[in-house]
Design a protein around this motif. Structure first.
Motif: not given
Length: 494
Positions: A79-103
């Motif tokens: 809801e707050k569009n929280k951002v990962r400071g090291d990557l500069g992307i929001t947490y919800d977008v980082d979920v997509l990144r993590l899924i791709d990385a794990f796969r």
């Protein structure tokens, strides 16, 4: 740079074996709360020379036949569009990144858990998006009085209301884009559901730091405290472990404070708590793989100073308060370190004082310190980068790797067409120009081949660098600090 203090291959072997052993202690089902960064743990690689940033994911790959992944994300962070400071992307977008990385590593991602869900529209939109991508999404709800109202939490009106996640592998790794995402709650909710179904699943926690079998005031543990000073984490002796085993171990305040609640929760779910302390819950074997304590102590002291300078710059830019700086000064005092252990600071400041302009310095792998000054064509970071490459390639200082005639048209485009107020080349522009020169100039090509030798080198700038230069240094693996002052007296800085 410097001596290797950590045996990475031994770590992969011991850590995998220890997790397999922990799985066997339960009904062949273990929920492992996985803290820290899985793919790019650069903090660990800095304070434990020899630790590879991807060690954790390599360890999980060794368990790929037994493991699956759950990713937790808090609805309020969506809801707050929280951002990962090291990557500069929001947490919800980082979920997509993590899924791709794990796969991409051949690991199964069995679902995403939205925690603290209370009908947030952004969370609903995220759920729809994930389901359109054929990813299962599960909802976990707020529980009144969490985490202390144990009778309600461990009931059909507490964990029982959460979606049950049907898993298929003995090891279920629960991870998240960042802290506060609800990883532990997901693990405990699953334990409740599994035990109701007659499956005697277990729980364990994987955190690299603090290292439980190093002394409280060991520089590696102090470096972790420096890294998490903004979160209020404090290392402490685990009193429960001391009472149970008469053995001194180190944990951090949040795990120690929550342990009585966890113990009572386990008793209500499982009938007993198999763990006598927070240390018991951990599966961290990092401390067993340190092979040169002096080397890791020296690396950790450097990290403490780097964290201090980062806090100074964050305070200068309005991103941190005085309290953070004070905490880090106290940690420096405990570690008995000061900025004099970084030769790049004194070297760059000497050049800046001599020229009256910003300067920078890089310490090469063999200990030599190379400096650079601001010129009409290049910023100090760019000049230092070129000088370091020359030194590594054995090229004389007087040689021009990029001709001034090649730089001037770039400056014209920057100022006249792209609206830049600074005509000097940033470090990324300098490297592109060097790469172009390398096609015709053997010296430039020789210098360009040395870029990989900069990874792990210490660097310092006498002014706060632009995000472009800071990002380039990070991608090259330079361990950069900056003096907390701007190059100009302007109020607005890009």
């Amino acid at each position: 740079m410097g001596r290797q203090g950590f045996d990475n291959e031994l770590y992969l072997e011991l850590q995998s074996a220890h997790i397999r052993e922990r799985i066997g202690q339960f009904d062949n089902k273990l929920y492992l709360e996985f803290g820290g960064k899985l793919f790019d743990d650069y903090h660990a690689s800095r304070v434990l020379p020899g630790f590879q940033p991807d060690s954790k994911i390599r360890m999980l790959k060794a368990l790929a036949d037994k493991a699956e992944i759950l990713i937790a994300i808090c609805a309020s962070d969506i809801e707050k569009n929280k951002v990962r400071g090291d990557l500069g992307i929001t947490y919800d977008v980082d979920v997509l990144r993590l899924i791709d990385a794990f796969r991409g590593q051949g690991l199964l991602v069995s679902g995403v858990v939205v925690t603290q869900y209370a009908g947030q529209p952004a969370a609903d939109a995220f759920k729809r998006r994930m389901e359109l991508l054929d990813m299962r999404v599960y909802l976990h709800y707020p529980i009144q009085g969490y985490p202390n109202n144990i009778p309600l939490i461990v009931s059909d009106e507490g964990y029982g209301k959460n979606d049950y996640i049907q898993t298929t592998h003995p090891l279920v790794v629960v991870t998240a884009p960042g802290p506060g995402s609800g990883k532990m709650a997901v693990c405990l909710s699953q334990l409740y559901h599994e035990h109701k179904r007659g499956i005697k699943a277990g729980y364990a926690k994987f955190e690299t730091f603090p290292i439980w079998n190093l002394p409280l005031q060991h520089p590696v543990n102090l470096a972790y405290e420096a890294a998490t000073a903004d979160l209020g984490d404090v290392n402490m002796i685990d009193p429960f472990h001391l009472a149970a085993y008469k053995e001194t171990t180190v944990n951090y305040n949040r795990d120690v404070e929550i342990f009585p609640v966890l113990s009572a929760t386990f008793e209500r779910i499982m009938g007993q708590c198999l763990y006598k302390s927070p240390t018991d819950m951990g599966v961290n074997m990092v401390g067993r793989c340190i092979v040169d304590d002096e080397a890791v102590q020296a690396a950790a002291r450097q990290e403490i100073i780097r964290r201090y300078y980062t806090a100074l710059c964050d305070r200068r830019t309005g991103q941190a308060e005085d309290e953070l700086v004070y905490k880090l000064e106290l940690i420096m005092q405990q570690a008995k370190v000061d900025p004099s252990i970084r030769p790049v600071i004194a070297a760059s400041e000497a050049v800046a004082e001599e020229t009256g302009n910003p300067a920078a310095a890089i310490q090469l792998p063999d200990g030599r310190v190379v400096t650079g000054k601001t010129t009409g064509l290049l910023g100090a970071a760019s000049a230092t980068l070129l000088n370091a490459l020359k030194e590594l390639a054995g090229i004389g200082h007087e040689a021009h790797l990029i001709s001034p005639q090649a730089i001037e048209p770039i400056q014209t485009v920057k100022v006249r067409h792209l609206g830049s107020a600074n005509p000097r080349l940033h470090s990324d522009e300098t490297l592109i120009a060097l790469a172009i020169s390398a096609s015709a100039d053997p010296l430039a090509a020789r210098a360009l081949e040395q870029l990989s030798a900069l990874r792990g080198c210490e660097a310092h700038s006498t002014v706060i660098l632009s995000p472009v230069d800071t990002g380039t240094c990070a991608r090259l693996g330079l361990r950069l600090t900056c003096t907390p002052q701007y190059e100009t007296n302007k109020l607005y800085h890009k």
